[in-house]
Write a protein that holds these residues in place. Structure first.
Motif, short mmCIF file in Angstrom:
data_model
loop_
_atom_site.label_atom_id
_atom_site.label_comp_id
_atom_site.label_asym_id
_atom_site.label_seq_id
_atom_site.Cartn_x
_atom_site.Cartn_y
_atom_site.Cartn_z
N ASN A 178 3.12 3.77 -80.18
CA ASN A 178 2.05 4.84 -79.89
C ASN A 178 2.12 5.21 -78.37
O ASN A 178 1.09 6.09 -78.03
N ARG A 180 -4.77 10.13 -82.59
CA ARG A 180 -4.00 9.16 -83.43
C ARG A 180 -4.46 9.12 -84.90
O ARG A 180 -3.78 9.11 -85.95
N ALA A 234 -1.13 14.37 -87.49
CA ALA A 234 -1.41 13.04 -87.82
C ALA A 234 -2.10 12.97 -88.95
O ALA A 234 -2.08 12.10 -89.87
N GLY A 258 -5.20 9.14 -90.22
CA GLY A 258 -4.18 9.71 -89.54
C GLY A 258 -2.90 9.16 -89.60
O GLY A 258 -2.39 8.42 -90.33
N LEU A 259 -2.14 8.83 -88.20
CA LEU A 259 -0.99 8.18 -88.25
C LEU A 259 -1.32 6.70 -87.72
O LEU A 259 -0.65 6.22 -86.57
N LEU A 314 3.25 10.68 -82.44
CA LEU A 314 2.24 11.82 -83.14
C LEU A 314 3.00 12.97 -83.68
O LEU A 314 2.65 13.53 -84.57
#
Length: 462
Positions: free
Chosen positions: A67, A258, A362, A390-391, A439
């Motif tokens: 990330n 994120r 995301a 999201g991710l 992302l």
């Protein structure tokens, strides 16, 4: 060996090639035994682009873990901003400079009214250290409440509130530990209230409650509430303030979009997130922050990891009255915190996150992944709970009795690595896949991950 058993273990050295053994031995000799490597066969990564990483032989890997490069590995706009500023000036914050002020204006405009000041550091650990220093100084108390497998950083002070580093026996005596949220979070709220009462009755008092707002190290718990509605953190914030403490939202992992934009929002309607007043917790820019999912406004927010897309920059943001009181007590300076090159990287990263609508990506790709994982779980008995926003997705792996299966998780991480998919694990039992890619992760990337995950599980059943 301290730390998750998914790390490389020295007894596997004989399975490596001669060149790999030499690198591992040299690393241990020069860096010492405290450092850790991923996988039973470590990888020498030499290059990254977008959502892909490449090893020394040129083999490509799909990055489902990192990330830090939130805008994608080696994003050209961030690289160009860093290069341009490095070729112009790089110094400390004791001189006047416009870049740090422009970025601070931009960043603070994404926050709720009342979060008025930003103080820059180099890492999330330092940001949390500064937040705790401020909370203790202002409240006059020491006590801190954290979750059972929390990770907030590596400084001496912050390692003492991070039981995931060395177990519960390593936390400070002024720390109280509660279970991470499950279900509707009501038990979490009850335990925080009990811990708050216990600290108030002790000599420590309550300085702060600090949570990573997606509970990443506890196995990923994004919350179940609707955007901006009171989630299970709202009563925790209320109890913290009633006890005279401060609430710290650690956004080092979940922050900067994120967890995805809100369903139905269009980030193009407010492309900069600038000058929106009063701040709307359901507005597109609030999708940058995990605390907004719970409809709360923290006293202190800490940022790090993805802030500069790989350049070391982090920050603590807080109410003006808190910062002014702190500033009257002592001065603050960080030689590299907020330096012009790191600020340039941070500004370019925030610009890319907005301009390329990465929070929206995301949300869309994350929902697609959750749907695909749910379909896979219908035939794969090894998959238990799936939680995500999201991710940032947690996938529990279980044995035939429905219990957390750390052994399977380790085997799966390594089988996916052999299939050129890189991913990590988290949770108290180290049995939760942590899906946390850059992302720009695409639907094509998602399909590749789902196919390889299916294939890896099939292989491990044989």
């Amino acid at each position: 060996m301290a730390g998750p058993s998914s790390y490389f273990r020295p007894e596997n050295t004989n399975e490596l090639s001669g060149a790999e053994r030499d690198l591992v031995a040299r690393r241990e000799r020069l860096l010492g035994k405290a450092y850790r490597l991923f996988y039973d066969r470590p990888i020498e990564i030499v290059r990254g682009a977008g959502t892909k990483l490449y090893d020394a032989e040129g083999a490509e890997y799909l990055d489902v873990y990192n990330n830090v490069p939130s805008a994608g590995h080696s994003h050209p706009r961030v690289v160009e901003a860093i290069s341009r500023q490095a070729g112009t000036l790089n110094t400390h914050t004791r001189y006047l400079g416009r870049g740090i002020l422009d970025y601070s204006d931009d960043l603070l405009a994404t926050m709720p009214a009342g979060i008025d000041n930003v103080m820059f550091t180099c890492t999330g650990s330092e940001a949390n250290d500064l937040a705790l220093r401020l909370a203790k100084g202002i409240t006059g108390h020491q006590g801190v409440i954290v979750t059972r497998n929390a990770y907030h950083g590596v400084t001496t002070e912050i390692a003492a509130i991070s039981p995931s580093l060395g177990g519960e026996s390593t936390v400070a005596p002024w720390v109280r530990i509660v279970d991470a949220p499950t279900g509707d979070g009501s038990e979490f709220v009850r335990q925080v209230a009990a811990a708050t009462d216990a600290l108030r009755q002790s000599t420590h008092g309550l300085a702060a409650v600090i949570v990573d707002t997606v509970f990443a190290s506890d196995g990923v718990v994004p919350g179940l509430n609707e955007p901006g509605s009171p989630g299970f953190l709202a009563p925790v914030v209320a109890a913290t303030r009633a006890a005279g403490g401060l609430f710290i939202a650690d956004e080092v992992q979940p922050g900067f979009g994120r967890l995805g934009s809100w369903p139905g929002s269009d980030s193009a309607d407010n492309p900069g997130g600038r000058a929106r007043s009063p701040f709307d917790l359901t507005a597109p820019e609030s999708g940058l922050w995990g605390f907004a999912r719970h409809g709360i406004i923290p006293d202190i927010v800490t940022l790090g990891k993805p802030m500069g897309n790989g350049m070391p920059i982090a920050a603590m943001l807080a109410r003006r009255d808190l910062v002014e009181t702190f500033g009257a007590q002592m001065r603050y300076f960080n030689t590299f915190g907020g330096n012009p090159v790191s600020i340039a990287a941070a500004q370019a990263t925030l610009d890319v996150v907005r301009d390329e609508r990465l929070p929206e990506n995301a949300r869309v790709v994350g929902a697609y992944l959750v749907s695909g994982l749910s379909s896979l779980a219908s035939t794969a008995r090894e998959i238990g709970g799936i939680r995500g926003a999201g991710l940032f997705i947690g996938v529990d792996l279980i044995d035939a009795d429905g219990q957390p299966d750390e052994g399977l998780t380790i085997a799966l991480l390594n089988e996916l690595r052999r299939r050129h998919v890189l991913i990590g694990a988290s949770g108290l039992a180290n049995s939760t896949l942590k899906v946390r890619p850059p992302l720009p992760f695409s639907l094509t990337d998602a399909d590749r991950f789902l196919a390889e995950l299916d294939g890896a599980l099939t292989t491990l059943r044989r």
